[in-house]
Design a protein around this motif. Structure first.
Motif, short mmCIF file in Angstrom:
data_model
loop_
_atom_site.label_atom_id
_atom_site.label_comp_id
_atom_site.label_asym_id
_atom_site.label_seq_id
_atom_site.Cartn_x
_atom_site.Cartn_y
_atom_site.Cartn_z
N THR A 24 0.81 -1.23 0.00
CA THR A 24 0.00 0.00 0.00
C THR A 24 0.84 1.28 0.00
N ALA A 25 2.16 1.15 -0.05
CA ALA A 25 3.02 2.34 0.02
C ALA A 25 2.82 3.21 -1.22
N GLN A 26 2.62 4.49 -1.00
CA GLN A 26 2.51 5.43 -2.12
C GLN A 26 2.84 6.83 -1.63
N ARG A 27 3.02 7.73 -2.59
CA ARG A 27 3.23 9.14 -2.24
C ARG A 27 1.89 9.84 -2.21
N GLY A 28 1.61 10.54 -1.13
CA GLY A 28 0.36 11.27 -1.00
C GLY A 28 0.40 12.56 -1.78
N PRO A 29 -0.70 13.32 -1.74
CA PRO A 29 -0.80 14.56 -2.52
C PRO A 29 0.37 15.52 -2.26
N GLY A 30 0.75 15.70 -1.02
CA GLY A 30 1.85 16.63 -0.73
C GLY A 30 3.22 15.99 -0.90
N GLY A 31 3.25 14.75 -1.37
CA GLY A 31 4.53 14.08 -1.57
C GLY A 31 4.96 13.20 -0.41
N GLU A 32 4.23 13.27 0.70
CA GLU A 32 4.69 12.46 1.83
C GLU A 32 4.34 10.98 1.61
N LEU A 33 5.05 10.14 2.31
CA LEU A 33 4.83 8.70 2.20
C LEU A 33 3.54 8.34 2.93
N VAL A 34 2.70 7.55 2.26
CA VAL A 34 1.45 7.09 2.84
C VAL A 34 1.47 5.57 2.88
N LEU A 35 1.20 5.01 4.06
CA LEU A 35 1.22 3.56 4.26
C LEU A 35 -0.13 3.12 4.79
N GLY A 36 -0.78 2.18 4.13
CA GLY A 36 -2.09 1.74 4.58
C GLY A 36 -3.06 2.90 4.70
N GLY A 37 -2.92 3.89 3.84
CA GLY A 37 -3.80 5.06 3.88
C GLY A 37 -3.46 6.07 4.96
N CYS A 38 -2.37 5.85 5.69
CA CYS A 38 -1.98 6.78 6.77
C CYS A 38 -0.70 7.52 6.40
N GLY A 39 -0.73 8.82 6.47
CA GLY A 39 0.46 9.62 6.20
C GLY A 39 1.48 9.45 7.31
N VAL A 40 2.76 9.34 6.93
CA VAL A 40 3.77 9.08 7.95
C VAL A 40 3.95 10.24 8.92
N SER A 41 3.68 11.48 8.48
CA SER A 41 3.85 12.61 9.40
C SER A 41 2.83 12.53 10.52
N THR A 42 1.60 12.17 10.16
CA THR A 42 0.56 12.03 11.17
C THR A 42 0.89 10.88 12.13
N LEU A 43 1.36 9.76 11.55
CA LEU A 43 1.73 8.61 12.40
C LEU A 43 2.85 9.00 13.36
N ALA A 44 3.85 9.71 12.82
CA ALA A 44 4.99 10.10 13.66
C ALA A 44 4.55 11.05 14.76
#
Ligand SMILES: *Cc1c(COP(=O)(O)O)cnc(C)c1O
Length: 472
Positions: free
Chosen positions: A40-60
């Motif tokens: 499920t890894a992909q780049r989100g709209p702002g370029g951040e890494l998204v895993l399982g639909g969750c942005g890594v910045s939010t997770l962090a």
């Protein structure tokens, strides 16, 4: 191949091949190669890494860093793929997940739902899976030094199979089972003289290692005799485990030839049918885009045909096959998210500069680079950058110069403190081997799916660590 002093089973290291080629286009640095990153890894709209639909910045922000992120769908798909590859209608088989790769109650439930069983090798792993609700008939118990307490716990849990590893253990288990009026089903772990890794394997007669009974010396035959003499034990099969991070079936071919040969001896000399043949784990994964392991379906088809061929040649009925993948189930599903703390340019020969990028974890959450010279892919995860590629070494915060996470990597030259980095394929043997070295608390593991995150293991707190010291 270089064997690690800890033993050949851990000799998964290859000398590092040096820095990967400098990417020509800075945009390449942001790419997520699907061979390496979870599904499920992909780049989100702002370029951040998204895993399982969750942005890594939010997770962090929510769970802190370092953080292990597990892609639930990736784990479930791989487990289902293993099950359907090995357990086919014409040849039913068992897939045991090797719990040592990574263990949590929620994860184990995903795997049991996918039809997998579990292999444990200590009382701790056994206690966790039992408490997570795994029934005894789905548990296999490994280990070269199972204590009386551990064997007793295994008998109490009614584990499906004990894989016996020494004469002492055979006697110990026989006595404990007899005292309970039980008959324990056992497999004999044999060492066949094959040590496999990636596309290579070494075949010898004798193996100088702690596990199993050697075929060549006759120890395996004596173990069978010892078991046959114990009414409280029933020999159901043989077990062999030949290595780790294996990309093709060549090593298994030689191992199966030797184990099936021994199964014929067991029938001829002891009049015991070998009903089960467990070929162990070791199926490899891609840590780098250049890694090319066989997928579960092709490996399963090859192992099946090898075993059939050998049994035909030995005039034996084909036993039920079992395998024990660990890394291949959870490895690719995991990603480690770190926060960059410092970036330090260090001048090498001829004006070449390497940036030492220090992150907030290191060898305490990923010992594989230090231990096995493991290679990993790392990307800037909190944003994309079009800055020129910069030669980097991603290092941890521990007081060891060998505290390296990724030896050679290209990252954008504008990398700065506060950026998040993500390292791919860290689902196996990272959190499971984590330590609290330098009193660094061990990271949390969160499972992600469809935009939701759930804690699989919570972060260790400083208080957890300090509580162990009665002098405080
Ligand atoms: C470690 C181990 C496994 C799992 O190995 P992977 O490389 O993670 O697949 C399976 N069986 C035994 C006996 C092991 O020691």
């Amino acid at each position: 191949m270089r064997a690690h002093p800890a033993g050949p089973r851990h000799g998964e290291g290859q000398p590092s091949g040096g820095a990967p080629v400098r990417p020509r286009d800075p945009a390449e640095l942001a790419r997520l190669d699907p061979r390496v990153w979870c599904t499920t890894a992909q780049r989100g709209p702002g370029g951040e890494l998204v895993l399982g639909g969750c942005g890594v910045s939010t997770l962090a922000a929510q769970y802190g860093t370092p953080l292990f992120v597990m892609d639930e769908m990736d784990v479930r798909q791989r487990a289902a793929a293993f099950r359907s590859a090995y357990d086919v209608p014409e040849a039913p088989a068992d897939v045991y997940y090797a719990a040592k790769a990574f263990l949590s109650a929620t994860l184990v439930r995903w795997l049991v739902e996918a039809g997998l069983s579990v292999d444990v090798c200590t009382g701790g792993e056994l206690a966790l899976v039992v408490r997570a609700g795994v029934p005894g008939e789905r548990i296999l118990f490994h280990g070269n030094n199972k204590s009386v307490a551990e064997l007793s716990a295994g008998l109490d849990a009614q584990v499906h199979r004990f894989v016996v590893d020494s004469d002492v253990e055979i006697d110990r288990l026989a006595a404990l089972a007899a005292a309970r009026g039980l008959v324990a089903d056992v497999l004999v772990r044999v060492t066949v003289g094959v040590e496999a890794h990636t596309h290579e394997f070494i075949a010898t007669a004798h193996e100088d290692q702690k596990f199993g009974f050697s075929l060549a010396s006759g120890a395996a035959s004596q173990a069978v005799r010892r078991i046959a003499a114990q009414p409280s034990l029933r020999l159901v099969g043989l077990h062999s485990h030949i290595g780790s991070q294996i990309f093709d079936s060549d090593g298994f071919d030689v191992a199966a030839h030797r184990v099936v040969g021994f199964a014929a001896t067991v029938r001829d000399e002891h009049a015991i049918p070998v009903e089960e043949l467990n070929l162990g784990g070791g199926m490899g994964i891609a840590y780098l885009p250049s890694d090319d392991p066989l997928d579960a379906e092709h490996m399963a088809a090859q192992l099946r045909s090898i075993v059939q061929r050998e049994c035909l040649a030995a005039d034996l009925p084909v036993p039920r096959l079992a395998v024990e993948p660990g890394r291949a189930i959870v490895g690719p599903a995991g990603v480690t998210v770190y926060e960059v703390g410092t970036v330090k340019p260090v001048e090498l020969d001829q004006g070449v500069v390497r940036a030492y990028v220090s992150v907030d974890g290191g060898m305490s959450d990923n010992i594989r680079t230090a231990l096995y010279d493991a290679d990993y892919c790392v990307v800037l995860a909190s944003r994309v950058s079009l800055a020129e590629p910069m030669l980097c070494r991603v290092v941890g915060k521990h007081c060891e110069s060998g505290d390296v996470v990724v030896r050679d990597a290209w990252l954008p030259a504008d990398l700065a403190p506060g950026d998040l980095l993500a390292v791919a394929a860290t689902g196996a043997y990272c959190r499971a081997m984590a330590s609290t070295y330098n009193l660094v608390p061990r990271p949390a593991v969160v499972g992600v799916r469809d935009g939701r995150a759930a804690v699989l293991l919570r972060r260790e707190t400083m208080e957890d660590l300090l509580r162990l010291d009665p002098g405080l």
